[in-house]
Structure formats: C-alpha cells, structure tokens
Design a protein around this motif. Structure first.
Motif, PDB file in Angstrom:
ATOM      1  N   ILE A 175     -23.568  -7.927  40.169  1.00 61.06           N
ATOM      2  CA  ILE A 175     -22.906  -9.167  40.564  1.00 61.06           C
ATOM      3  C   ILE A 175     -21.968  -8.814  41.703  1.00 61.06           C
ATOM      4  CG2 ILE A 175     -21.414 -11.064  39.837  1.00 61.06           C
ATOM      5  CD1 ILE A 175     -22.272 -10.456  36.947  1.00 61.06           C
ATOM      6  N   ASP A 176     -22.186  -9.397  42.878  1.00 69.14           N
ATOM      7  CA  ASP A 176     -21.377  -9.105  44.067  1.00 69.14           C
ATOM      8  C   ASP A 176     -21.261  -7.604  44.311  1.00 69.14           C
ATOM      9  OD1 ASP A 176     -21.029 -11.817  44.346  1.00 69.14           O
ATOM     10  OD2 ASP A 176     -19.018 -11.841  43.500  1.00 69.14           O
ATOM     11  N   ASP A 177     -22.383  -6.905  44.302  1.00 69.32           N
ATOM     12  CA  ASP A 177     -22.470  -5.459  44.539  1.00 69.32           C
ATOM     13  C   ASP A 177     -21.725  -4.624  43.494  1.00 69.32           C
ATOM     14  OD1 ASP A 177     -24.015  -5.844  46.829  1.00 69.32           O
ATOM     15  OD2 ASP A 177     -22.234  -6.096  48.088  1.00 69.32           O
ATOM     16  N   GLU A 184     -13.612 -17.229  33.576  1.00 72.16           N
ATOM     17  CA  GLU A 184     -14.201 -17.298  32.236  1.00 72.16           C
ATOM     18  C   GLU A 184     -15.403 -18.224  32.186  1.00 72.16           C
ATOM     19  OE1 GLU A 184     -10.931 -18.392  29.720  1.00 72.16           O
ATOM     20  OE2 GLU A 184     -10.169 -16.342  29.638  1.00 72.16           O
ATOM     21  N   ILE A 185     -15.328 -19.366  32.847  1.00 71.47           N
ATOM     22  CA  ILE A 185     -16.425 -20.340  32.801  1.00 71.47           C
ATOM     23  C   ILE A 185     -17.708 -19.746  33.394  1.00 71.47           C
ATOM     24  CG2 ILE A 185     -15.840 -21.484  34.979  1.00 71.47           C
ATOM     25  CD1 ILE A 185     -17.112 -23.195  31.782  1.00 71.47           C
ATOM     26  N   GLU A 186     -17.576 -18.881  34.410  1.00 71.48           N
ATOM     27  CA  GLU A 186     -18.756 -18.243  34.993  1.00 71.48           C
ATOM     28  C   GLU A 186     -19.423 -17.307  33.988  1.00 71.48           C
ATOM     29  OE1 GLU A 186     -18.101 -17.477  39.566  1.00 71.48           O
ATOM     30  OE2 GLU A 186     -16.218 -17.089  38.465  1.00 71.48           O
ATOM     31  N   LEU A 187     -18.610 -16.590  33.204  1.00 71.33           N
ATOM     32  CA  LEU A 187     -19.169 -15.716  32.165  1.00 71.33           C
ATOM     33  C   LEU A 187     -19.848 -16.538  31.072  1.00 71.33           C
ATOM     34  CD1 LEU A 187     -16.373 -12.993  31.845  1.00 71.33           C
ATOM     35  CD2 LEU A 187     -18.684 -12.695  32.761  1.00 71.33           C
ATOM     36  N   VAL A 188     -19.234 -17.663  30.709  1.00 71.97           N
ATOM     37  CA  VAL A 188     -19.838 -18.541  29.697  1.00 71.97           C
ATOM     38  C   VAL A 188     -21.199 -19.021  30.181  1.00 71.97           C
ATOM     39  CG1 VAL A 188     -19.651 -20.769  28.532  1.00 71.97           C
ATOM     40  CG2 VAL A 188     -17.652 -19.293  28.695  1.00 71.97           C
ATOM     41  N   GLU A 189     -21.271 -19.449  31.434  1.00 69.62           N
ATOM     42  CA  GLU A 189     -22.531 -19.942  31.982  1.00 69.62           C
ATOM     43  C   GLU A 189     -23.602 -18.852  31.998  1.00 69.62           C
ATOM     44  OE1 GLU A 189     -21.339 -21.423  35.793  1.00 69.62           O
ATOM     45  OE2 GLU A 189     -20.608 -23.321  34.965  1.00 69.62           O
ATOM     46  N   MET A 190     -23.213 -17.623  32.351  1.00 69.17           N
ATOM     47  CA  MET A 190     -24.176 -16.524  32.423  1.00 69.17           C
ATOM     48  C   MET A 190     -24.699 -16.132  31.040  1.00 69.17           C
ATOM     49  SD  MET A 190     -22.289 -14.123  35.262  1.00 69.17           S
ATOM     50  CE  MET A 190     -23.165 -12.677  34.740  1.00 69.17           C
ATOM     51  N   PHE A 191     -23.816 -16.092  30.038  1.00 70.08           N
ATOM     52  CA  PHE A 191     -24.201 -15.582  28.719  1.00 70.08           C
ATOM     53  C   PHE A 191     -24.716 -16.659  27.773  1.00 70.08           C
ATOM     54  CE2 PHE A 191     -22.003 -12.000  30.390  1.00 70.08           C
ATOM     55  CZ  PHE A 191     -22.552 -10.904  29.747  1.00 70.08           C
ATOM     56  N   SER A 192     -24.424 -17.925  28.043  1.00 66.68           N
ATOM     57  CA  SER A 192     -24.887 -18.987  27.149  1.00 66.68           C
ATOM     58  C   SER A 192     -26.399 -19.187  27.231  1.00 66.68           C
ATOM     59  CB  SER A 192     -24.150 -20.293  27.426  1.00 66.68           C
ATOM     60  OG  SER A 192     -24.427 -20.745  28.731  1.00 66.68           O
TER      61      SER A 192
END
Length: 121
Positions: free
Chosen positions: A68-70, A15-23
């Motif tokens: 993202i990662d192919d 979840e934190i990776e999605l937050v970082e990408m979309f924030s």
C-alpha cells in the motif's frame, strides 16, 4: 472473535480505510490505529478485531504482504500481551500471596504470625 495485528500501513491511513479493506473478508468489529501520545500521529500499526476466525484467516491470507503506497504490510493474529516471569507464575487475576503463605504453599514451614504491638492510651 479474532484479533489481528497489522503493521506497515501508511501513517496517513485512517480507520475507515482499514475497515473497507478488511470487511471484504469478514465482519470487522473494531479497528484501533496506534498513535503517538504526544503528537497524535499514527505509528503505522494497529489492531483489527474480526467477528469470526474464518474471516480473520481469509484476511491474513489475502492481505499479508500486500503493498500500500510502496509499503508492504504484515497481517497476523495478535499475540496476547507478554507477561514477565512473576506475572506468569501468579497466573491471571491472582493477587500475590503474603510471604508466609507463599512459603507455606511451596511446602515449607509457615512463619509464625507477627505479634501485635500494644496500643498506647
């Protein structure tokens, strides 16, 4: 608020990776990754709620089709839950009418009320 549906991201993404990408595109309110009930493993899709529509629009424009990662992700506005015919006819937050009232509501004759049985003492 605007709710986005994201599908196709790697199953090991957190979840934190999605937050970082979309924030980058706006304020992220919530992130939900859908997981298998039994195993707890991600199904590769989820939802992000953003604070404003303009941030959501920027995120869709920038992130839809990104690899993202192919894996190519898809980002779009989340649809409301689909309703069945019966639920759509009732409308939101309405209880179904008893048969006699339902019939009368459609312009038909109302059935007479059922007679009560006498109580035994």
């Amino acid at each position: 608020m605007a709710k986005l549906f994201i599908v196709g991201f790697p199953k090991d993404m957190e979840e934190i990776e999605l937050v970082e990408m979309f924030s980058v595109y706006g304020i992220v309110n919530t992130v939900t990754i859908v997981t298998d009930k039994e195993s707890g493993v991600s199904k590769g899709y989820g939802f992000i709620t953003m604070m404003d529509q303009s941030g959501a629009d920027r995120a869709i424009a920038a992130m839809d089709g990104v690899e993202i990662d192919d894996r190519k992700i898809s980002v779009r506005i989340a649809d409301d839950k689909k309703t069945t015919g019966k639920e759509a006819a009732k409308g939101p937050f309405q209880k179904p009418l008893p048969r006699s009232q339902h019939f009368a509501a459609r312009g038909g004759l109302q059935e007479p009320p059922k007679k009560k049985r006498p109580r035994r003492s």
